[in-house]
Design a protein around this motif. Structure first.
Motif, PDB file in Angstrom:
ATOM      1  N   PRO A 116       0.772  -1.040  -0.041  1.00 32.59           N
ATOM      2  CA  PRO A 116       0.143   0.182  -0.002  1.00 32.59           C
ATOM      3  C   PRO A 116       0.844   1.135  -0.576  1.00 32.59           C
ATOM      4  CG  PRO A 116      -0.861  -1.814   1.706  1.00 32.59           C
ATOM      5  CD  PRO A 116       0.155  -1.998   1.274  1.00 32.59           C
ATOM      6  N   LEU A 117       0.323   2.318  -0.944  1.00 35.57           N
ATOM      7  CA  LEU A 117       0.693   3.747  -0.917  1.00 35.57           C
ATOM      8  C   LEU A 117       1.173   4.098   0.633  1.00 35.57           C
ATOM      9  CD1 LEU A 117      -0.951   5.826  -3.287  1.00 35.57           C
ATOM     10  CD2 LEU A 117       1.110   4.930  -3.706  1.00 35.57           C
ATOM     11  N   VAL A 118       2.854   4.779   0.400  1.00 31.06           N
ATOM     12  CA  VAL A 118       3.505   5.329   1.586  1.00 31.06           C
ATOM     13  C   VAL A 118       3.007   7.098   1.595  1.00 31.06           C
ATOM     14  CG1 VAL A 118       5.181   6.253   2.953  1.00 31.06           C
ATOM     15  CG2 VAL A 118       4.851   3.535   2.452  1.00 31.06           C
ATOM     16  N   TRP A 119       3.000   7.926   2.445  1.00 26.59           N
ATOM     17  CA  TRP A 119       2.063   9.051   2.022  1.00 26.59           C
ATOM     18  C   TRP A 119       2.097   9.378   2.940  1.00 26.59           C
ATOM     19  CZ3 TRP A 119      -2.454  11.481   3.562  1.00 26.59           C
ATOM     20  CH2 TRP A 119      -3.662  10.547   4.099  1.00 26.59           C
ATOM     21  N   ARG A 120       2.189  11.216   2.300  1.00 27.26           N
ATOM     22  CA  ARG A 120       2.177  11.829   4.039  1.00 27.26           C
ATOM     23  C   ARG A 120       1.067  13.198   3.300  1.00 27.26           C
ATOM     24  NH1 ARG A 120       3.700   8.207   5.848  1.00 27.26           N
ATOM     25  NH2 ARG A 120       5.674   7.676   6.792  1.00 27.26           N
TER      26      ARG A 120
ATOM     27  N   SER B 179      -1.865  14.900   8.107  1.00 24.47           N
ATOM     28  CA  SER B 179      -2.312  13.071   8.218  1.00 24.47           C
ATOM     29  C   SER B 179      -1.546  12.483   6.975  1.00 24.47           C
ATOM     30  CB  SER B 179      -3.587  13.056   7.113  1.00 24.47           C
ATOM     31  OG  SER B 179      -3.076  13.682   5.428  1.00 24.47           O
ATOM     32  N   GLY B 180      -1.410  11.233   6.848  1.00 25.02           N
ATOM     33  CA  GLY B 180      -0.655  10.325   6.148  1.00 25.02           C
ATOM     34  C   GLY B 180      -1.201   8.623   6.625  1.00 25.02           C
ATOM     35  N   ALA B 181      -0.020   7.799   5.599  1.00 27.95           N
ATOM     36  CA  ALA B 181       0.136   6.852   6.112  1.00 27.95           C
ATOM     37  C   ALA B 181       1.369   5.707   5.876  1.00 27.95           C
ATOM     38  CB  ALA B 181      -1.252   5.728   5.745  1.00 27.95           C
ATOM     39  N   ARG B 182       1.752   5.310   6.872  1.00 32.21           N
ATOM     40  CA  ARG B 182       2.486   3.530   6.719  1.00 32.21           C
ATOM     41  C   ARG B 182       3.935   4.252   7.811  1.00 32.21           C
ATOM     42  NH1 ARG B 182      -1.511   1.889   4.262  1.00 32.21           N
ATOM     43  NH2 ARG B 182      -1.611   3.649   2.848  1.00 32.21           N
ATOM     44  N   ARG B 183       4.557   3.613   7.404  1.00 38.22           N
ATOM     45  CA  ARG B 183       5.807   4.095   7.755  1.00 38.22           C
ATOM     46  C   ARG B 183       6.553   4.296   6.668  1.00 38.22           C
ATOM     47  NH1 ARG B 183       9.432   0.575  12.264  1.00 38.22           N
ATOM     48  NH2 ARG B 183      11.673   2.041  11.687  1.00 38.22           N
TER      49      ARG B 183
ATOM     50  N   ASP C 165       7.410  -1.935  11.646  1.00 37.09           N
ATOM     51  CA  ASP C 165       6.673  -1.871  12.125  1.00 37.09           C
ATOM     52  C   ASP C 165       5.859  -1.435  10.563  1.00 37.09           C
ATOM     53  OD1 ASP C 165       3.378  -2.081  11.804  1.00 37.09           O
ATOM     54  OD2 ASP C 165       3.010  -1.270  13.383  1.00 37.09           O
ATOM     55  N   ALA C 166       4.870  -1.857   9.236  1.00 37.82           N
ATOM     56  CA  ALA C 166       5.134  -0.965   8.390  1.00 37.82           C
ATOM     57  C   ALA C 166       3.529  -0.340   8.322  1.00 37.82           C
ATOM     58  CB  ALA C 166       5.174  -2.085   6.843  1.00 37.82           C
ATOM     59  N   GLU C 167       3.338  -0.517   9.410  1.00 37.73           N
ATOM     60  CA  GLU C 167       1.640   0.310   9.417  1.00 37.73           C
ATOM     61  C   GLU C 167       1.749   1.535  10.145  1.00 37.73           C
ATOM     62  OE1 GLU C 167      -0.935  -0.419   7.457  1.00 37.73           O
ATOM     63  OE2 GLU C 167       0.520  -1.890   6.098  1.00 37.73           O
ATOM     64  N   ALA C 168       2.962   1.818  11.304  1.00 37.52           N
ATOM     65  CA  ALA C 168       3.389   2.588  12.064  1.00 37.52           C
ATOM     66  C   ALA C 168       3.472   3.774  11.400  1.00 37.52           C
ATOM     67  CB  ALA C 168       4.551   2.176  12.765  1.00 37.52           C
ATOM     68  N   PHE C 169       2.353   5.206  11.962  1.00 33.75           N
ATOM     69  CA  PHE C 169       2.683   5.899  11.404  1.00 33.75           C
ATOM     70  C   PHE C 169       2.123   6.882  12.015  1.00 33.75           C
ATOM     71  CE2 PHE C 169       1.733   9.841   9.243  1.00 33.75           C
ATOM     72  CZ  PHE C 169       3.520  10.694   8.894  1.00 33.75           C
ATOM     73  N   THR C 170       1.968   8.213  12.764  1.00 32.88           N
ATOM     74  CA  THR C 170       0.872   9.081  13.262  1.00 32.88           C
ATOM     75  C   THR C 170       1.406  10.724  13.378  1.00 32.88           C
ATOM     76  OG1 THR C 170       1.146   8.224  15.210  1.00 32.88           O
ATOM     77  CG2 THR C 170       0.305  10.070  15.971  1.00 32.88           C
ATOM     78  N   PRO C 171       0.848  11.854  13.144  1.00 33.70           N
ATOM     79  CA  PRO C 171       0.863  12.777  12.253  1.00 33.70           C
ATOM     80  C   PRO C 171       1.633  13.863  13.626  1.00 33.70           C
ATOM     81  CG  PRO C 171      -0.688  11.907  10.948  1.00 33.70           C
ATOM     82  CD  PRO C 171      -0.852  10.554  12.285  1.00 33.70           C
TER      83      PRO C 171
END
Length: 216
Positions: A33-37, A149-153, A192-198
């Protein structure tokens, strides 16, 4: 006294909150899945400043060269903005990012400007699509830049680009893989590939980053 007031006045101008901010969507091409910010930066930022903000928001460590590639509507040509090559300036013309304001390419009325490319690490060849989503009024009491906002490490540095990153994810997800443990250790022991917190994104001062890169 006049000198002190002048110094205070200049300091106030440097620290004053912007009235408008640019909003950018940054997508790391080829990730699935896309990594984005999505970030907001002060109106008066330069491309060097934006580079630092992208690095910090994505989670890169700024170990390698970078370059923005944009369409110059007036010249009908692609312009490169980043760090010029002093050895071969004519073979690879690149405008210094710290000398080019974002307003040259991204204006309030031109929110529909063509996306830019932000390339990082010419070995791994990471390419980010940078979409200018317009300008917003700065919110009182908030500091900028900020990640909204964003998603994934972000991938680990030097993992081999998009294909190497995909192999890395497969390897750490498979405990039976012969390189499972070594890959985990190489990436810091836990990834953790899903870890991201803006809200957890910390932005560096672009002026300090410039001094560190070119004056130390």
């Amino acid at each position: 006294m006049a000198k002190v007031q002048s110094i205070r006045s200049k300091a106030a101008k440097r620290t004053a909150s912007p009235s408008l901010v640019h909003q950018f969507l940054i997508v790391l091409s080829g990730t699935d899945p896309l990594v984005w910010r999505r970030i907001r930066v002060p109106q008066k930022y330069s491309f060097w400043d934006l580079h630092v903000a992208i690095q910090d928001a994505m989670g890169w460590l700024d170990y390698h060269l970078h370059e923005f590639r944009l369409l110059d509507a007036d010249e009908q040509a692609v312009v490169s903005i980043g760090i010029p090559d002093d050895d071969e300036p004519e073979a690879r013309p690149v405008l210094p990012g710290w000398e080019v304001p974002l307003s040259r390419f991204f204006e309030r009325r031109a929110w529909h400007a063509p996306p830019a490319v932000y390339a990082y690490d010419f070995g791994d060849d990471w390419e980010h699509v940078v979409v200018h989503e317009g300008m917003e009024p700065a919110e009182a009491g908030l500091s900028y830049p900020r990640c909204v906002s964003g998603a994934r490490r972000c991938p680990p540095e030097d993992c081999g680009g998009v294909h190497g990153f995909a192999e890395f994810l497969k390897t750490i997800a498979d405990p039976t893989h012969p390189e499972h443990e070594s890959m985990l250790q190489w990436s810091g022991g836990d990834y953790d590939a899903e870890a991201f917190t803006p809200e957890a994104v910390m932005f560096d001062d672009p002026k300090k980053r410039w001094k560190k890169a070119f004056e130390e």
